[in-house]
Design a protein around this motif. Structure first.
Motif, short mmCIF file in Angstrom:
data_model
loop_
_atom_site.label_atom_id
_atom_site.label_comp_id
_atom_site.label_asym_id
_atom_site.label_seq_id
_atom_site.Cartn_x
_atom_site.Cartn_y
_atom_site.Cartn_z
N ARG A 142 0.82 -1.22 0.00
CA ARG A 142 0.00 0.00 0.00
C ARG A 142 0.86 1.27 0.00
N TRP A 143 2.16 1.13 -0.18
CA TRP A 143 3.11 2.24 -0.21
C TRP A 143 3.52 2.43 -1.67
N PHE A 144 3.10 3.53 -2.28
CA PHE A 144 3.30 3.74 -3.71
C PHE A 144 4.31 4.85 -3.99
N ILE A 145 5.16 4.60 -4.96
CA ILE A 145 6.07 5.60 -5.50
C ILE A 145 5.95 5.51 -7.02
N ALA A 146 5.69 6.64 -7.66
CA ALA A 146 5.53 6.70 -9.12
C ALA A 146 4.45 5.73 -9.59
N GLY A 147 3.38 5.60 -8.79
CA GLY A 147 2.25 4.78 -9.18
C GLY A 147 2.43 3.29 -8.99
N GLN A 148 3.55 2.86 -8.41
CA GLN A 148 3.80 1.44 -8.19
C GLN A 148 4.07 1.18 -6.72
N PRO A 149 3.53 0.08 -6.19
CA PRO A 149 3.82 -0.25 -4.79
C PRO A 149 5.27 -0.68 -4.61
N LEU A 150 5.77 -0.53 -3.41
CA LEU A 150 7.14 -0.94 -3.13
C LEU A 150 7.37 -2.42 -3.44
N THR A 151 6.32 -3.23 -3.33
CA THR A 151 6.47 -4.65 -3.67
C THR A 151 6.88 -4.82 -5.12
N ASP A 152 6.36 -3.99 -6.03
CA ASP A 152 6.75 -4.05 -7.44
C ASP A 152 8.19 -3.56 -7.64
N TRP A 153 8.59 -2.60 -6.84
CA TRP A 153 9.95 -2.07 -6.94
C TRP A 153 10.96 -3.05 -6.35
N GLY A 154 10.50 -3.91 -5.45
CA GLY A 154 11.44 -4.80 -4.75
C GLY A 154 12.32 -4.04 -3.79
N ARG A 155 11.78 -2.94 -3.22
CA ARG A 155 12.55 -2.06 -2.35
C ARG A 155 11.83 -1.86 -1.03
N ASN A 156 12.55 -1.29 -0.08
CA ASN A 156 11.99 -0.86 1.20
C ASN A 156 11.84 0.65 1.17
N GLY A 157 11.13 1.19 2.14
CA GLY A 157 10.95 2.64 2.19
C GLY A 157 10.72 3.13 3.61
N PHE A 158 10.88 4.42 3.77
CA PHE A 158 10.59 5.06 5.05
C PHE A 158 10.18 6.51 4.83
#
Length: 138
Positions: free
Chosen positions: A50-66
């Motif tokens: 449910r955390w989106f960057i550039a319209g994609q969730p972090l799961t799609d990016w394969g990254r973590n975030g804060f």
């Protein structure tokens, strides 16, 4: 009195929570000159899907975030101190969390002293009446 609010993408991790709280409080004291005994740290977790960057969730990016927010009394820190804090806090959290998306972010929020405080006393009052307050309250 800084208020540090950190939201981490992912599942709760008690070890990470304790380490991040301790290290952020220490960093805030050393870079921004804030008293450790008057520093509030709150940490929460938010699902990566449910955390989106550039319209994609972090799961799609394969990254973590804060997302880190630090609330300070306006005028108590210089632009350079805040810039140094941004850099060092990002490095700290990138190391602790690992594989963070570069759009993980930090907000240093300057609040007016007459609108910000704790214990029922504004920071402006603390500034105007220092002899009536305990040493650790600044």
């Amino acid at each position: 009195m800084p208020r540090i609010t950190l939201t981490i993408a992912g599942q709760p991790d008690d070890g990470l929570t304790r380490k991040a709280a301790s290290e952020l409080a220490r960093l805030t004291g050393s870079v921004l000159g804030k008293a450790l005994d008057a520093t509030l740290v709150m940490i929460d977790y938010f699902p990566k899907e449910r955390w989106f960057i550039a319209g994609q969730p972090l799961t799609d990016w394969g990254r973590n975030g804060f997302c880190l927010e630090v609330t300070l009394t306006e005028g108590t820190n210089t632009r350079q101190e805040k810039a140094d804090y941004h850099r060092q806090a990002f490095e700290l959290l990138a190391d602790l969390i690992g594989n963070v998306h570069p759009h993980s972010n930090i907000h240093v929020l300057d609040c007016r002293g007459d609108a910000y405080g704790y214990g029922g006393v504004t920071q402006e009052y603390r500034y105007q009446h220092p002899r009536h307050l305990n040493e650790g309250d600044s």
